[in-house]
Design a protein around this motif. Sequence first.
Motif, mmCIF file in Angstrom:
data_model
loop_
_atom_site.group_PDB
_atom_site.id
_atom_site.type_symbol
_atom_site.label_atom_id
_atom_site.label_comp_id
_atom_site.label_asym_id
_atom_site.label_seq_id
_atom_site.Cartn_x
_atom_site.Cartn_y
_atom_site.Cartn_z
ATOM 1 N N UNK A 164 -12.255 10.773 18.133
ATOM 2 C CA UNK A 164 -13.526 11.052 19.108
ATOM 3 C C UNK A 164 -13.165 10.407 20.220
ATOM 4 N N UNK A 165 -12.460 9.580 20.273
ATOM 5 C CA UNK A 165 -12.358 9.163 21.844
ATOM 6 C C UNK A 165 -11.611 7.240 21.586
ATOM 7 N N UNK A 166 -10.814 7.477 23.021
ATOM 8 C CA UNK A 166 -10.229 6.011 22.721
ATOM 9 C C UNK A 166 -10.428 4.978 22.890
ATOM 10 N N UNK A 167 -10.203 3.454 22.651
ATOM 11 C CA UNK A 167 -11.074 2.790 23.462
ATOM 12 C C UNK A 167 -10.094 1.219 24.028
ATOM 13 N N UNK A 168 -10.369 1.010 25.598
ATOM 14 C CA UNK A 168 -8.900 0.494 25.711
ATOM 15 C C UNK A 168 -9.404 -0.952 25.387
ATOM 16 N N UNK A 169 -7.923 -2.104 25.966
ATOM 17 C CA UNK A 169 -8.954 -3.092 25.185
ATOM 18 C C UNK A 169 -9.090 -4.280 25.664
ATOM 19 N N UNK A 170 -10.047 -3.923 27.157
ATOM 20 C CA UNK A 170 -11.192 -4.825 27.330
ATOM 21 C C UNK A 170 -11.898 -4.267 26.959
ATOM 22 N N UNK A 171 -12.678 -4.105 26.012
ATOM 23 C CA UNK A 171 -13.775 -3.977 25.344
ATOM 24 C C UNK A 171 -13.880 -4.733 24.392
ATOM 25 N N UNK A 172 -13.100 -5.746 24.552
ATOM 26 C CA UNK A 172 -12.781 -6.616 23.349
ATOM 27 C C UNK A 172 -13.138 -8.037 24.006
ATOM 28 N N UNK A 173 -13.370 -8.887 23.277
ATOM 29 C CA UNK A 173 -13.212 -10.361 23.455
ATOM 30 C C UNK A 173 -12.622 -11.502 22.153
ATOM 31 N N UNK A 174 -11.491 -11.680 21.499
ATOM 32 C CA UNK A 174 -10.497 -11.812 22.985
ATOM 33 C C UNK A 174 -9.531 -10.368 23.029
ATOM 34 N N UNK A 175 -9.247 -9.668 24.207
ATOM 35 C CA UNK A 175 -8.431 -8.789 24.484
ATOM 36 C C UNK A 175 -7.334 -8.411 23.990
ATOM 37 N N UNK A 176 -7.006 -7.434 22.848
ATOM 38 C CA UNK A 176 -6.078 -6.713 21.919
ATOM 39 C C UNK A 176 -4.989 -6.444 23.203
ATOM 40 N N UNK A 177 -3.542 -6.298 23.138
ATOM 41 C CA UNK A 177 -2.680 -5.922 23.089
ATOM 42 C C UNK A 177 -2.072 -4.111 23.088
ATOM 43 N N UNK A 178 -3.640 -4.052 22.281
ATOM 44 C CA UNK A 178 -3.160 -2.906 21.863
ATOM 45 C C UNK A 178 -5.041 -1.898 22.433
ATOM 46 N N UNK A 179 -4.215 -0.474 22.738
ATOM 47 C CA UNK A 179 -5.417 0.904 23.200
ATOM 48 C C UNK A 179 -6.070 0.645 21.756
ATOM 49 N N UNK A 180 -7.243 1.234 21.027
ATOM 50 C CA UNK A 180 -7.517 1.195 19.711
ATOM 51 C C UNK A 180 -8.110 3.198 20.001
ATOM 52 N N UNK A 181 -8.763 3.658 19.034
ATOM 53 C CA UNK A 181 -9.414 4.739 18.973
ATOM 54 C C UNK A 181 -10.943 4.876 17.962
ATOM 55 N N UNK A 182 -11.470 5.333 18.548
ATOM 56 C CA UNK A 182 -12.470 5.503 17.313
ATOM 57 C C UNK A 182 -12.354 7.148 16.628
ATOM 58 N N UNK A 183 -12.247 7.598 15.275
ATOM 59 C CA UNK A 183 -11.829 8.823 14.150
ATOM 60 C C UNK A 183 -13.208 8.040 12.933
ATOM 61 N N UNK A 184 -13.167 9.972 13.329
ATOM 62 C CA UNK A 184 -14.516 9.979 12.353
ATOM 63 C C UNK A 184 -13.688 11.350 11.072
ATOM 64 N N UNK A 185 -14.215 10.033 9.116
ATOM 65 C CA UNK A 185 -13.015 10.812 8.284
ATOM 66 C C UNK A 185 -14.907 11.224 7.959
ATOM 67 N N UNK A 186 -14.359 12.650 7.298
ATOM 68 C CA UNK A 186 -15.147 13.255 6.800
ATOM 69 C C UNK A 186 -14.756 13.518 5.033
ATOM 70 N N UNK A 187 -15.262 12.776 3.938
ATOM 71 C CA UNK A 187 -14.845 12.749 2.314
ATOM 72 C C UNK A 187 -14.974 14.368 1.752
ATOM 73 N N UNK A 188 -13.647 14.914 1.545
ATOM 74 C CA UNK A 188 -13.913 16.027 1.256
ATOM 75 C C UNK A 188 -14.335 16.227 -0.186
ATOM 76 N N UNK A 189 -15.048 17.155 -1.049
ATOM 77 C CA UNK A 189 -15.486 17.120 -2.221
ATOM 78 C C UNK A 189 -14.151 17.395 -2.910
ATOM 79 N N UNK A 190 -13.504 18.033 -2.228
ATOM 80 C CA UNK A 190 -12.173 18.601 -3.343
ATOM 81 C C UNK A 190 -11.037 18.237 -2.379
ATOM 82 N N UNK A 191 -10.097 17.562 -3.222
ATOM 83 C CA UNK A 191 -8.887 17.956 -2.430
ATOM 84 C C UNK A 191 -8.220 19.124 -1.728
ATOM 85 N N UNK A 192 -7.354 19.009 -0.963
ATOM 86 C CA UNK A 192 -7.441 20.354 0.515
ATOM 87 C C UNK A 192 -6.165 20.745 -0.305
ATOM 88 N N UNK A 193 -4.726 20.102 -0.826
ATOM 89 C CA UNK A 193 -3.688 20.651 -1.822
ATOM 90 C C UNK A 193 -4.410 20.384 -3.385
#
Length: 293
Positions: free
Chosen positions: A189-218
């Motif tokens: 979905x989008x990236x999140x800068x360290x400045x968005x947190x307290x305390x600020x981490x040393x790395x960037x974060x990302x938000x992801x959407x995971x939709x659970x499958x009804x059956x395995x991909x393979x």
Amino acid sequence: MKDEEERPRSKPSPRARVPASPAPSFYPLKRFGQNFLTDPRIINRIVEALDPRTDETIVEIGPGKGALTAPLLERAGSLVAIEFDQNLIPLLGDKFNAQPNFKLIQDDALVTDFCDAIRPAIQARVVANLPYNVATAILQRLIEQRHCLTELVVMLQREVVDRITAPPGTPERGYLSVFVQTYCEMEKLFDVAPSSFRPAPKVWSSVIRLTLRSSLAGPVRDEKLLWQVISAGFAQRRKTMLNNLRHAPNPLQEIVKSHGGASIVLCQADVDLQRRAETLTLEEWARIARTLE
């Protein structure tokens, strides 16, 4: 990735607006990997991405001081907050226990039975800012309970999201990539800068959407065997699938031998003997497992 089906929208119920965060009387603990999200723009983007409905149950893992909890309560039919840090329980309780749609559980998400936690609901969606030090383990736990969890909107270290979404043939692809992609459809979905947190981490974060499958991909009949094959394939990344299957631990090695050996198995699965694990597609992994069934 498949496009998500559009969900019917329900108008938010006319609940009283909850203040955005409790009184600042708690300091984050490094041993818990706590970095509290404080940026109201990012909080709003996460809530909008999740789009809670008045007819559903939402699980929030690690509510912290409640910055995300407050807007979730205004829109979700029911919110189950799971917090590990016992020092935060009184803080969250004082802030939100008066809300009729709020349920607070003090537990470790690594061992939580989410299907039990959401009762009487039988399904729920999850939102979380996962601590970096246990994020992948919690993610695996959530996916294992996919019979009652339908979607995860989670914030992870950006490097972890890059690994999760890595396609075949890229250096970032590994066991985690194959595991998550087998069970989930993904949308970064989008990236999140360290400045968005307290305390600020040393790395960037990302938000992801995971939709659970009804059956395995393979699709396979024996999921345990599939993960034995995948684990063996990634055991030594610089070696080929042929070498890794030849030196797979038991009982997988005995199963491979009973089917004529690693080279025969790969040929029957239509996988080149010189391929490395990171180049294989989900279907190719499934073909190897089906050959051994």
